[in-house]
Design a protein around this motif. Sequence first.
Motif, PDB file in Angstrom:
ATOM      1  N   GLU A 239       0.827  -1.205   0.000  1.00  0.00           N
ATOM      2  CA  GLU A 239       0.000   0.000   0.000  1.00  0.00           C
ATOM      3  C   GLU A 239       0.861   1.255   0.000  1.00  0.00           C
ATOM      4  OE1 GLU A 239      -2.985  -0.034   3.070  1.00  0.00           O
ATOM      5  OE2 GLU A 239      -3.523  -2.112   2.647  1.00  0.00           O
ATOM      6  N   PHE A 240       1.883   1.277   0.851  1.00  0.00           N
ATOM      7  CA  PHE A 240       2.739   2.460   0.890  1.00  0.00           C
ATOM      8  C   PHE A 240       3.433   2.671  -0.447  1.00  0.00           C
ATOM      9  CE2 PHE A 240       6.783   4.576   1.251  1.00  0.00           C
ATOM     10  CZ  PHE A 240       6.455   5.719   1.962  1.00  0.00           C
ATOM     11  N   ASN A 241       4.025   1.621  -0.982  1.00  0.00           N
ATOM     12  CA  ASN A 241       4.820   1.789  -2.204  1.00  0.00           C
ATOM     13  C   ASN A 241       3.979   2.243  -3.392  1.00  0.00           C
ATOM     14  OD1 ASN A 241       6.958   0.852  -0.660  1.00  0.00           O
ATOM     15  ND2 ASN A 241       7.809  -0.336  -2.345  1.00  0.00           N
ATOM     16  N   LEU A 242       2.762   1.750  -3.496  1.00  0.00           N
ATOM     17  CA  LEU A 242       1.944   2.090  -4.644  1.00  0.00           C
ATOM     18  C   LEU A 242       1.192   3.406  -4.479  1.00  0.00           C
ATOM     19  CD1 LEU A 242       0.474  -1.378  -5.688  1.00  0.00           C
ATOM     20  CD2 LEU A 242       2.491  -0.199  -6.570  1.00  0.00           C
ATOM     21  N   VAL A 243       0.986   3.832  -3.240  1.00  0.00           N
ATOM     22  CA  VAL A 243       0.214   5.053  -3.020  1.00  0.00           C
ATOM     23  C   VAL A 243       1.099   6.266  -2.750  1.00  0.00           C
ATOM     24  CG1 VAL A 243      -1.526   6.165  -1.543  1.00  0.00           C
ATOM     25  CG2 VAL A 243      -1.765   3.755  -2.163  1.00  0.00           C
ATOM     26  N   TYR A 244       2.194   6.066  -1.979  1.00  0.00           N
ATOM     27  CA  TYR A 244       2.944   7.213  -1.479  1.00  0.00           C
ATOM     28  C   TYR A 244       4.398   7.305  -1.934  1.00  0.00           C
ATOM     29  CZ  TYR A 244      -0.987   7.399   1.786  1.00  0.00           C
ATOM     30  OH  TYR A 244      -2.235   7.461   2.332  1.00  0.00           O
ATOM     31  N   ASP A 245       5.004   6.212  -2.310  1.00  0.00           N
ATOM     32  CA  ASP A 245       6.449   6.221  -2.522  1.00  0.00           C
ATOM     33  C   ASP A 245       6.854   7.115  -3.693  1.00  0.00           C
ATOM     34  OD1 ASP A 245       9.137   4.977  -1.831  1.00  0.00           O
ATOM     35  OD2 ASP A 245       8.997   4.571  -3.974  1.00  0.00           O
ATOM     36  N   ALA A 246       7.733   8.086  -3.418  1.00  0.00           N
ATOM     37  CA  ALA A 246       8.136   9.059  -4.440  1.00  0.00           C
ATOM     38  C   ALA A 246       8.960   8.413  -5.543  1.00  0.00           C
ATOM     39  CB  ALA A 246       8.921  10.200  -3.790  1.00  0.00           C
ATOM     40  N   GLY A 247       9.808   7.445  -5.184  1.00  0.00           N
ATOM     41  CA  GLY A 247      10.620   6.779  -6.184  1.00  0.00           C
ATOM     42  C   GLY A 247       9.780   6.001  -7.188  1.00  0.00           C
ATOM     43  N   THR A 248       8.747   5.335  -6.689  1.00  0.00           N
ATOM     44  CA  THR A 248       7.837   4.612  -7.584  1.00  0.00           C
ATOM     45  C   THR A 248       7.143   5.573  -8.538  1.00  0.00           C
ATOM     46  OG1 THR A 248       7.466   2.903  -5.907  1.00  0.00           O
ATOM     47  CG2 THR A 248       5.847   3.082  -7.676  1.00  0.00           C
ATOM     48  N   LYS A 249       6.674   6.684  -7.991  1.00  0.00           N
ATOM     49  CA  LYS A 249       5.994   7.666  -8.834  1.00  0.00           C
ATOM     50  C   LYS A 249       6.946   8.249  -9.877  1.00  0.00           C
ATOM     51  CE  LYS A 249       2.589   9.131  -5.371  1.00  0.00           C
ATOM     52  NZ  LYS A 249       2.089  10.270  -4.548  1.00  0.00           N
ATOM     53  N   PHE A 250       8.178   8.589  -9.466  1.00  0.00           N
ATOM     54  CA  PHE A 250       9.151   9.153 -10.407  1.00  0.00           C
ATOM     55  C   PHE A 250       9.446   8.162 -11.527  1.00  0.00           C
ATOM     56  CE2 PHE A 250      13.517   9.878 -11.859  1.00  0.00           C
ATOM     57  CZ  PHE A 250      13.455  11.218 -12.210  1.00  0.00           C
ATOM     58  N   GLY A 251       9.636   6.895 -11.151  1.00  0.00           N
ATOM     59  CA  GLY A 251       9.935   5.894 -12.167  1.00  0.00           C
ATOM     60  C   GLY A 251       8.817   5.740 -13.178  1.00  0.00           C
ATOM     61  N   LEU A 252       7.588   5.738 -12.699  1.00  0.00           N
ATOM     62  CA  LEU A 252       6.450   5.593 -13.603  1.00  0.00           C
ATOM     63  C   LEU A 252       6.276   6.824 -14.485  1.00  0.00           C
ATOM     64  CD1 LEU A 252       3.878   3.938 -11.173  1.00  0.00           C
ATOM     65  CD2 LEU A 252       5.194   2.816 -12.975  1.00  0.00           C
ATOM     66  N   GLU A 253       6.507   8.013 -13.913  1.00  0.00           N
ATOM     67  CA  GLU A 253       6.290   9.254 -14.665  1.00  0.00           C
ATOM     68  C   GLU A 253       7.414   9.548 -15.653  1.00  0.00           C
ATOM     69  OE1 GLU A 253       5.723  12.117 -11.619  1.00  0.00           O
ATOM     70  OE2 GLU A 253       3.635  11.549 -11.218  1.00  0.00           O
ATOM     71  N   THR A 254       8.569   8.913 -15.491  1.00  0.00           N
ATOM     72  CA  THR A 254       9.680   9.123 -16.416  1.00  0.00           C
ATOM     73  C   THR A 254       9.867   7.937 -17.350  1.00  0.00           C
ATOM     74  OG1 THR A 254      11.243   8.331 -14.729  1.00  0.00           O
ATOM     75  CG2 THR A 254      10.918  10.716 -14.897  1.00  0.00           C
ATOM     76  N   ASN A 255       8.798   7.165 -17.515  1.00  0.00           N
ATOM     77  CA  ASN A 255       8.827   6.024 -18.430  1.00  0.00           C
ATOM     78  C   ASN A 255       9.898   5.024 -18.026  1.00  0.00           C
ATOM     79  OD1 ASN A 255       7.897   4.559 -20.665  1.00  0.00           O
ATOM     80  ND2 ASN A 255       9.477   5.413 -22.007  1.00  0.00           N
TER      81      ASN A 255
END
Length: 299
Positions: A239-255
Amino acid sequence: MHKEDIADRYRHIQDGICKGLEALDGKGSFVEELWQRDGGGGGRTRIIQDGAVIEKGGVNFSAVHGALPDAVKEAFGVDESNFFATGVSIVIHPGNPFVPIIHMNIRYFELNDQVRWFGGGIDLTPHYIDLDDAAFFHGELKRVCDGFDPLFYPNFKAIADRYFYIKHRQETRGIGGIFYDRLTPEKTSLSWEEIFDFSCALGNAFVPIYAELVNRNRQRDFTEENIRWQHLRRGRYVEFNLVYDAGTKFGLETNGRIESILMSLPPHAQWAYDAKPAPGSAEAHTLSMLKQGIDWLSR
């Protein structure tokens, strides 16, 4: 200090950590996959599975560059388009529920000579909180931090407490650790080279710290109920990694590469409806300690 030198040193840290974890596990070995990012750069994903200690673990290195998406530029408050980012990211999910999950990330980000910084951190997520283990973990992090600046540990611990917090559950992900971002000489008493040395010191401390925690607990017997609790706690990790983790979000947003980004997820997890531990149980004790601001060194 050039970005290529930073990336090269991070590669060596990845090598050392993988070698140390294989020796610690005694059975499993890493499988490496080299990959290229469509927008520029690439990395080395290394995965270990079904070992004597490690059920699933990943030690990733990446050095990527290219155009920064508009959403990320807005989040960073910058106008520059081309970025460079390199780092090492680690998540280890052990098989024995009395051995904790551990995560570490050290990274460098650059837009230009004026806009660049280091970030990173390390945190521990025990399925069952042991106060002696918590004191050891935080004591070792304090020792690393104190070698560079006595303010690092208290400041970075407070940031970790705030960051590794599952807001919708009102509980911390684990016992925290240290976390820092956008670290520059202007924000510290250190030079760029000294901040880089701190980043590397943290990376080099990973194996000795985790080896001690593993060896304290790897032979402990466990039951099916312990495994069920472990899987519930892993669910919180997801839950934390998919909802809040900044690294996960950055990776997804930078392809970024999906398999590398999501290697942090455990192999098995559970979400039981309204699960509550029995009063007075070890599980209830763990839940009671998942709070911000606990001084683990004095407990």
